[in-house]
Design an enzyme around this catalytic site. Structure first.
Site, PDB file in Angstrom:
ATOM      1  N   ARG A 137      -9.812   4.613 -23.359  1.00  0.00           N
ATOM      2  CA  ARG A 137     -10.896   5.449 -23.899  1.00  0.00           C
ATOM      3  C   ARG A 137     -10.457   6.910 -23.859  1.00  0.00           C
ATOM      4  O   ARG A 137      -9.429   7.234 -23.256  1.00  0.00           O
ATOM      5  CB  ARG A 137     -12.140   5.313 -22.996  1.00  0.00           C
ATOM      6  CG  ARG A 137     -11.849   5.750 -21.571  1.00  0.00           C
ATOM      7  CD  ARG A 137     -13.086   5.917 -20.695  1.00  0.00           C
ATOM      8  NE  ARG A 137     -12.740   6.554 -19.429  1.00  0.00           N
ATOM      9  CZ  ARG A 137     -12.290   5.925 -18.354  1.00  0.00           C
ATOM     10  NH1 ARG A 137     -12.107   4.617 -18.357  1.00  0.00           N
ATOM     11  NH2 ARG A 137     -11.987   6.599 -17.256  1.00  0.00           N
ATOM     12  N   PHE A 189       0.852  -1.190   0.000  1.00  0.00           N
ATOM     13  CA  PHE A 189       0.000   0.000   0.000  1.00  0.00           C
ATOM     14  C   PHE A 189       0.890   1.242   0.000  1.00  0.00           C
ATOM     15  O   PHE A 189       1.712   1.421   0.905  1.00  0.00           O
ATOM     16  CB  PHE A 189      -0.922   0.002   1.224  1.00  0.00           C
ATOM     17  CG  PHE A 189      -1.795   1.226   1.331  1.00  0.00           C
ATOM     18  CD1 PHE A 189      -2.726   1.515   0.335  1.00  0.00           C
ATOM     19  CD2 PHE A 189      -1.694   2.078   2.426  1.00  0.00           C
ATOM     20  CE1 PHE A 189      -3.534   2.647   0.428  1.00  0.00           C
ATOM     21  CE2 PHE A 189      -2.517   3.214   2.523  1.00  0.00           C
ATOM     22  CZ  PHE A 189      -3.427   3.491   1.526  1.00  0.00           C
ATOM     23  N   HIS A 249      -2.077  10.880  -7.793  1.00  0.00           N
ATOM     24  CA  HIS A 249      -2.557  10.189  -9.003  1.00  0.00           C
ATOM     25  C   HIS A 249      -2.155  11.062 -10.185  1.00  0.00           C
ATOM     26  O   HIS A 249      -2.720  12.126 -10.389  1.00  0.00           O
ATOM     27  CB  HIS A 249      -4.084  10.021  -8.935  1.00  0.00           C
ATOM     28  CG  HIS A 249      -4.710   9.520 -10.205  1.00  0.00           C
ATOM     29  ND1 HIS A 249      -5.715   8.597 -10.209  1.00  0.00           N
ATOM     30  CD2 HIS A 249      -4.484   9.815 -11.502  1.00  0.00           C
ATOM     31  CE1 HIS A 249      -6.082   8.337 -11.460  1.00  0.00           C
ATOM     32  NE2 HIS A 249      -5.349   9.077 -12.261  1.00  0.00           N
TER      33      HIS A 249
HETATM   34  C1  MV4 Z   1      -3.488   1.925  -4.579  1.00  0.00           C
HETATM   35  C2  MV4 Z   1      -3.307   2.875  -3.551  1.00  0.00           C
HETATM   36  C3  MV4 Z   1      -2.201   2.737  -2.744  1.00  0.00           C
HETATM   37  N1  MV4 Z   1      -1.346   1.713  -2.923  1.00  0.00           N
HETATM   38  N2  MV4 Z   1      -2.605   0.925  -4.715  1.00  0.00           N
HETATM   39  C4  MV4 Z   1      -7.734   3.515  -6.098  1.00  0.00           C
HETATM   40  C5  MV4 Z   1      -8.476   3.197  -7.332  1.00  0.00           C
HETATM   41  C6  MV4 Z   1      -7.779   2.060  -7.928  1.00  0.00           C
HETATM   42  N3  MV4 Z   1      -7.730   2.219  -9.335  1.00  0.00           N
HETATM   43  C7  MV4 Z   1      -6.432   2.024  -7.324  1.00  0.00           C
HETATM   44  N4  MV4 Z   1      -6.475   2.886  -6.185  1.00  0.00           N
HETATM   45  C8  MV4 Z   1      -5.459   2.940  -5.300  1.00  0.00           C
HETATM   46  N5  MV4 Z   1      -4.530   1.968  -5.422  1.00  0.00           N
HETATM   47  C9  MV4 Z   1      -1.573   0.834  -3.892  1.00  0.00           C
HETATM   48  N6  MV4 Z   1      -0.710  -0.187  -4.035  1.00  0.00           N
HETATM   49  C10 MV4 Z   1      -4.252   3.891  -3.441  1.00  0.00           C
HETATM   50  C11 MV4 Z   1      -5.335   3.921  -4.290  1.00  0.00           C
HETATM   51  C12 MV4 Z   1      -6.256   5.007  -4.070  1.00  0.00           C
HETATM   52  C13 MV4 Z   1      -6.399   6.037  -4.994  1.00  0.00           C
HETATM   53  C14 MV4 Z   1      -5.704   6.056  -6.194  1.00  0.00           C
HETATM   54  C15 MV4 Z   1      -5.857   7.066  -7.090  1.00  0.00           C
HETATM   55  C16 MV4 Z   1      -6.727   8.105  -6.802  1.00  0.00           C
HETATM   56  C17 MV4 Z   1      -7.447   8.113  -5.636  1.00  0.00           C
HETATM   57  C18 MV4 Z   1      -7.305   7.077  -4.716  1.00  0.00           C
HETATM   58  C19 MV4 Z   1      -8.023   7.100  -3.545  1.00  0.00           C
HETATM   59  C20 MV4 Z   1      -7.870   6.082  -2.652  1.00  0.00           C
HETATM   60  C21 MV4 Z   1      -6.999   5.031  -2.916  1.00  0.00           C
END
Ligand code: MV4
Length: 448
Positions: A292, A202, A208
């Site tokens: 997309r 994590f 992002h």
């Molecule tokens: C994660 C992360 C932290 N660590 N993976 C959220 C949507 C999904 N597509 C993947 N996501 C995340 N993956 C790891 N290994 C945190 C998120 C995440 C997040 C990612 C992008 C934008 C907003 C988010 C909100 C909460 C968690």
């Protein structure tokens, strides 16, 4: 070039595609549900076909009805927009079988990226950094706990069929594992009919940051720089901008190279987005690919000064692109205006728009299908407009956005405009000091 494109979508994106088609001399066909009879995409298209009742399953998601509309209008291509059938491999396949060009990737490309474990494996082979983890489906809790011990807590459980946050659980220790595992599996099963789960480290407080790419049918893939989409609430983006305030020229080269490699690995054709998580040390990891055109594409259009829908249609028609990447020369930001009541948990607020005045002036763009007296139907997405501002610097862009938000008049329904007005004043936001968890701790001022 295409003679006639059927737009398998509604709202602002249908209108957006029609505009570019007109400029390219391509005829357009709108499809609409009975709820959208009075919509502008119906009015501005050359032809319009009613395909059914309001429910998406009976209209914008109904492939047989859409193919019937393609046939009776003699359309030679379909533009799926975003959402609905835009990432549906079956739809892309059926279009191909009918001899109609799906303006987007092949069924195989969609499938390769739709399954998250397959996507991750493909990225590892291509040399694109991914988050350390199980590298495949977990057999059982025991295996999960073993791998969590190896990579170290916290870890995150994800659904291989997932995306957009469903079926995800963060686990902080061995004794939380079983409960998180059960919940993730249940949610994945209910949402996707597939309870396959994998685990990875994590990443705490990530940004992002996504790269826009475009690929042609001859295998050339380039990137169009990044968008920062860290301002999200429950996996719904609210603000996007380019360049990212966290970006450096060096990081852009590294991430841009990785994004191009990702596209080339699947021979990607069309416009697509490579999403990355970026940690506070500027380590970046491939997260997902969107196959997309995205809601936030105007941010990129503004900073590189190109029409992405036009480029998308051109590559779908077989036109080749130059091999050079595009870099931002301006700063652009988009605020999503949703028909939602921000003071009541962002609850949807459909209904009749009694007055509607959009901001204007230098560097201000509004993409919307709404007009005064339009009724926002309750059946679809709540996004009703995108306000995009551009300026020489981020600071000027925010100032312009504030001015533009103050000019926006929308009466009859509640919207996210008050949220954006408050966000633009926030010191951390203004300093570019934010990550994907930012809105969890954002306090709205009382309604006034
Ligand atoms: C994660 C992360 C932290 N660590 N993976 C959220 C949507 C999904 N597509 C993947 N996501 C995340 N993956 C790891 N290994 C945190 C998120 C995440 C997040 C990612 C992008 C934008 C907003 C988010 C909100 C909460 C968690």
């Amino acid at each position: 070039m295409f003679n006639k494109i059927l737009i398998a979508n509604r709202g602002e994106i249908a209108l957006r595609v029609i505009r570019t088609c007109k400029e390219m001399g391509i005829k357009t066909v709108a499809i609409y549900s009975t709820a959208d009879k009075e919509s502008l995409h119906v009015r501005f298209a050359d032809e319009a076909v009613c395909i059914g009742p309001p429910a998406s399953a009976d209209s914008y998601l109904n492939i047989p009805k859409i193919m019937a509309a393609v046939e009776i209008t003699n359309s030679d291509a379909v533009h799926p927009g975003y959402g609905f059938l835009s990432e549906n491999a079956k739809f892309s396949e059926i279009c191909a079988q009918y001899g109609v060009k799906f303006i987007g990737p092949t069924p195989d490309q969609i499938r390769k990226m739709g399954d998250k474990i397959t996507a991750k494996e493909t990225m590892i082979k291509a040399g694109v950094p991914v988050v350390p983890g199980s590298g495949g489906l977990l057999k059982d809790i025991k295996e999960g706990i073993k791998i969590a011990g190896e990579i170290g807590y916290p870890v995150i459980l994800k659904a291989t069929a997932g995306g957009g946050g469903k079926g995800m659980r963060v686990v902080w220790s061995d004794d939380e594992f079983e409960d998180a595992w059960n919940k993730a599996r249940q949610e994945a099963k209910a949402s996707f009919g597939n309870d396959g789960i994998y685990v990875e480290k994590f990443i705490e407080e990530p940004r992002h940051i996504e790269f826009q790419i475009i690929g042609d049918q001859k295998g050339t893939v380039v990137h169009l720089s990044e968008r920062d989409c860290s301002i999200q609430r429950r996996h719904q983006k609210l603000v996007e901008e380019s360049p990212s305030p966290f970006m450096t020229p060096e990081l852009r080269e590294l991430m841009g190279d990785a994004a191009v490699k990702a596209g080339k690995a699947i021979n990607y054709e069309g416009v697509g987005t490579i999403e990355f998580l970026v940690d506070k040390y500027r380590n970046f990891y491939f997260m997902e690919m969107n196959t997309r055109i995205q809601v936030e594409h105007p941010v990129t259009e503004e900073v590189i000064d190109h029409d992405l829908i036009k480029e998308q249609i051109k590559v779908a028609a077989g036109v080749q692109i130059s091999g050079k990447n595009y870099y931002p020369t301006m700063h652009a930001m988009e605020c999503r205006i949703n028909a939602e009541d921000v003071y009541n948990g962002f609850r949807p607020s459909p209904g009749k728009v009694t007055s509607f005045h959009t901001p204007k002036g230098h560097g201000v763009r509004v993409d919307t299908h709404v007009y005064a007296s339009y009724t926002v139907p309750p059946y679809y997405d709540s996004m009703i407009a995108k306000l995009i501002c551009k300026a020489q610097t981020r600071e000027e862009c925010i100032t312009k956005m504030q001015r533009a938000l103050d000019e926006f008049i929308i009466e009859g329904i509640k919207t996210t405009v008050p949220f954006h007005i408050q966000l633009m004043k926030n010191a951390d936001f203004r300093n570019g000091n934010f990550h994907t968890g930012f809105l969890n701790n954002f306090e709205l001022e009382p309604e006034g």
